[in-house]
Motif scaffolding. Structure first.
Motif, PDB file in Angstrom:
ATOM      1  N   SER A 147     -41.743  96.324  17.115  1.00  0.00           N
ATOM      2  CA  SER A 147     -43.057  95.695  17.178  1.00  0.00           C
ATOM      3  C   SER A 147     -43.686  95.726  15.792  1.00  0.00           C
ATOM      4  O   SER A 147     -43.241  96.475  14.918  1.00  0.00           O
ATOM      5  N   GLY A 148     -44.719  94.904  15.627  1.00  0.00           N
ATOM      6  CA  GLY A 148     -45.472  94.923  14.380  1.00  0.00           C
ATOM      7  C   GLY A 148     -45.271  93.725  13.486  1.00  0.00           C
ATOM      8  O   GLY A 148     -45.962  93.582  12.474  1.00  0.00           O
ATOM      9  N   GLY A 149     -44.348  92.871  13.808  1.00  0.00           N
ATOM     10  CA  GLY A 149     -44.112  91.709  12.966  1.00  0.00           C
ATOM     11  C   GLY A 149     -45.216  90.674  13.132  1.00  0.00           C
ATOM     12  O   GLY A 149     -45.592  90.330  14.240  1.00  0.00           O
ATOM     13  N   VAL A 150     -45.740  90.204  12.002  1.00  0.00           N
ATOM     14  CA  VAL A 150     -46.800  89.194  12.004  1.00  0.00           C
ATOM     15  C   VAL A 150     -46.691  88.350  10.752  1.00  0.00           C
ATOM     16  O   VAL A 150     -45.793  88.542   9.937  1.00  0.00           O
ATOM     17  N   LEU A 151     -47.623  87.428  10.616  1.00  0.00           N
ATOM     18  CA  LEU A 151     -47.756  86.635   9.400  1.00  0.00           C
ATOM     19  C   LEU A 151     -48.685  87.383   8.460  1.00  0.00           C
ATOM     20  O   LEU A 151     -49.788  87.789   8.848  1.00  0.00           O
ATOM     21  N   VAL A 152     -48.247  87.569   7.221  1.00  0.00           N
ATOM     22  CA  VAL A 152     -49.052  88.300   6.238  1.00  0.00           C
ATOM     23  C   VAL A 152     -48.940  87.590   4.897  1.00  0.00           C
ATOM     24  O   VAL A 152     -47.939  86.926   4.622  1.00  0.00           O
ATOM     25  N   GLN A 153     -49.960  87.737   4.085  1.00  0.00           N
ATOM     26  CA  GLN A 153     -49.933  87.116   2.762  1.00  0.00           C
ATOM     27  C   GLN A 153     -49.121  87.951   1.781  1.00  0.00           C
ATOM     28  O   GLN A 153     -49.019  89.177   1.920  1.00  0.00           O
ATOM     29  N   ALA A 154     -48.583  87.285   0.786  1.00  0.00           N
ATOM     30  CA  ALA A 154     -47.847  87.986  -0.264  1.00  0.00           C
ATOM     31  C   ALA A 154     -48.738  89.053  -0.892  1.00  0.00           C
ATOM     32  O   ALA A 154     -49.927  88.820  -1.119  1.00  0.00           O
ATOM     33  N   GLY A 155     -48.145  90.199  -1.147  1.00  0.00           N
ATOM     34  CA  GLY A 155     -48.883  91.319  -1.701  1.00  0.00           C
ATOM     35  C   GLY A 155     -49.452  92.241  -0.651  1.00  0.00           C
ATOM     36  O   GLY A 155     -49.919  93.341  -0.966  1.00  0.00           O
ATOM     37  N   GLY A 156     -49.410  91.817   0.583  1.00  0.00           N
ATOM     38  CA  GLY A 156     -49.952  92.608   1.671  1.00  0.00           C
ATOM     39  C   GLY A 156     -48.982  93.661   2.164  1.00  0.00           C
ATOM     40  O   GLY A 156     -47.877  93.830   1.638  1.00  0.00           O
TER      41      GLY A 156
END
Length: 125
Positions: free
Chosen positions: A7-16
């Motif tokens: 679990s825990g996969g999402v869309l995130v911005q670079a550098g996050g």
């Protein structure tokens, strides 16, 4: 049998940053090694990180070394992958895997006996 649920996969911005979890249930082993792999579209599954039961020994691929950390909570039968300074090239489906005992090599997918279903991590630029 062993069941692994990521679990825990999402869309995130670079550098996050992002933390993935993998909960294990089912048969108990006296010792086992947990690993994380990832697979991007059109590419082979690749090793990311692994950790022994004692958490004393950890391995990382060169591509994530210094950015990712791996840890485990044996009381919760859970392993974590903390991902920092994420890059678009980290985009992939991330899988956790379990190998009974201490395998000779932790970077080969065929070493592992059980796999989770995967969780998608997408890093936008």
């Amino acid at each position: 049998q062993v069941q692994l649920v990521e679990s825990g996969g999402v869309l995130v911005q670079a550098g996050g940053s992002l933390r993935l979890s993998c909960a294990a249930s089912g048969r108990a082993f006296s010792s086992y090694t947990m690993g994380w792999f990832r697979q991007a579209p059109g590419k082979e599954r690749e090793f990311v990180a692994a950790i022994t039961l004692s958490a004393i020994t950890k391995w990382f691929s060169d591509s994530v070394k210094g950015r990712f950390t791996i840890s485990r909570d044996n009381a919760k039968n859970t392993v974590y992958l903390q991902m920092n300074s994420l890059k678009p090239e980290d985009t992939a489906v991330y899988y956790c895997a379990l190998a009974a005992g201490l395998p000779r090599t932790v970077v080969a997918a065929e070493t592992y006996d059980y796999w989770g279903q995967g969780t998608q991590v997408t890093v936008s630029s």
